[in-house]
Scaffold this active site. Structure first.
Site, mmCIF file in Angstrom:
data_model
loop_
_atom_site.group_PDB
_atom_site.id
_atom_site.type_symbol
_atom_site.label_atom_id
_atom_site.label_comp_id
_atom_site.label_asym_id
_atom_site.label_seq_id
_atom_site.Cartn_x
_atom_site.Cartn_y
_atom_site.Cartn_z
ATOM 1 N NE ARG A 1 -5.999 -12.829 -10.155
ATOM 2 C CZ ARG A 1 -7.332 -13.627 -9.870
ATOM 3 N NH1 ARG A 1 -8.334 -14.219 -10.275
ATOM 4 N NH2 ARG A 1 -6.945 -14.277 -8.377
ATOM 5 C CD GLU B 1 3.518 -7.037 -11.927
ATOM 6 O OE1 GLU B 1 4.129 -6.440 -12.729
ATOM 7 O OE2 GLU B 1 3.606 -7.630 -11.593
ATOM 8 C CG ASP C 1 -2.105 0.709 1.018
ATOM 9 O OD1 ASP C 1 -1.743 1.672 0.813
ATOM 10 O OD2 ASP C 1 -3.153 0.755 1.382
ATOM 11 C CE LYS D 1 -5.858 11.468 0.241
ATOM 12 N NZ LYS D 1 -7.232 11.928 1.147
#
Length: 224
Positions: free
Chosen positions: A205, A207, A130, A134
């Site tokens: 999948r 990627e 992940d 931000k």
């Protein structure tokens, strides 16, 4: 990671959708058989004949982990993933392919690393974690100085670590922090060394969805 920290937490949802009945059944039957020990352990005690020990941190749906384990049945692969849907998907892959050289830690990878002996791992994969794009969420990124120290502790000298991301800022963030560590070297010599997928990479999948802001980048580090 050896420093005191708060309760182990993986940000986001630990379950995002109902688990399919077959996968739920495997979570009750197969997962307890292949779950990594909850106490400190030596991976070699799990598979004494294993040629190497590999870890995948954040294995998602388990496609890459299962494919690597199938390619190298002589290697013990330990996967860490806190999200139940990913674990459920992974146990299905392992069951369908009849793989017996995989162990799963269904929780935060930090807890797994803390339970492993020094220099007990030959290879680590951290693929498309992940990115927390931000700025105010950067502290949630997996790649932090304490994580790098923990990875250095469990990797053997000469051990390899592969990081991949399709978010340019996270690639820069990761490269900066690994290069600042005295424990790792980055042996890349030319752009193709990070722009092209390594020969042993398995495309998943996730990627292929290209959810990031750049083409996938692959950083292969070596433990000094």
């Amino acid at each position: 990671m050896s420093e005191p920290h708060g309760p182990l937490r993986s940000y986001g949802r630990l379950k995002s959708r109902p688990i399919k009945p077959r996968q739920a059944a495997l979570m009750d039957t197969l997962l307890p058989q292949i779950r990594a020990p909850a106490e400190p352990f030596d991976p070699r005690a799990l598979e004494p004949d294993a040629a190497e020990v590999w870890i995948e941190i954040g294995f998602g749906g388990g496609e890459h982990m299962a494919a690597q384990a199938a390619r190298r049945p002589d290697v013990l692969v330990i996967g860490a993933e806190p999200f139940l849907n990913g674990v459920a998907s992974a146990v299905r892959h392992l069951d369908e392919q009849g793989l017996s050289n995989v162990r799963i830690h269904d929780g935060d990878a930090r807890a797994l690393l803390e339970r492993l002996p020094e220099g007990s791992v030959d290879r680590v994969f951290i693929l498309f974690p992940d990115p927390w794009p931000k700025a105010r969420h950067h502290k949630r990124r997996l790649i932090q100085p304490d994580a790098i120290e923990a990875l250095a502790r469990v990797l053997k000298p000469g051990g390899r670590l592969r990081f991949a991301s399709d978010w340019a800022d996270y690639v820069d963030w990761t490269l900066e922090r690994f290069l600042a560590s005295p424990h790792f070297a980055w042996p890349a010599e030319r752009p193709d060394d990070w722009r092209r997928a390594p020969a042993d990479h398995v495309t998943t999948r996730y990627e292929e969805k290209r959810l990031g802001d750049c083409a996938p980048v692959f950083l292969d580090f070596v433990r000094r």
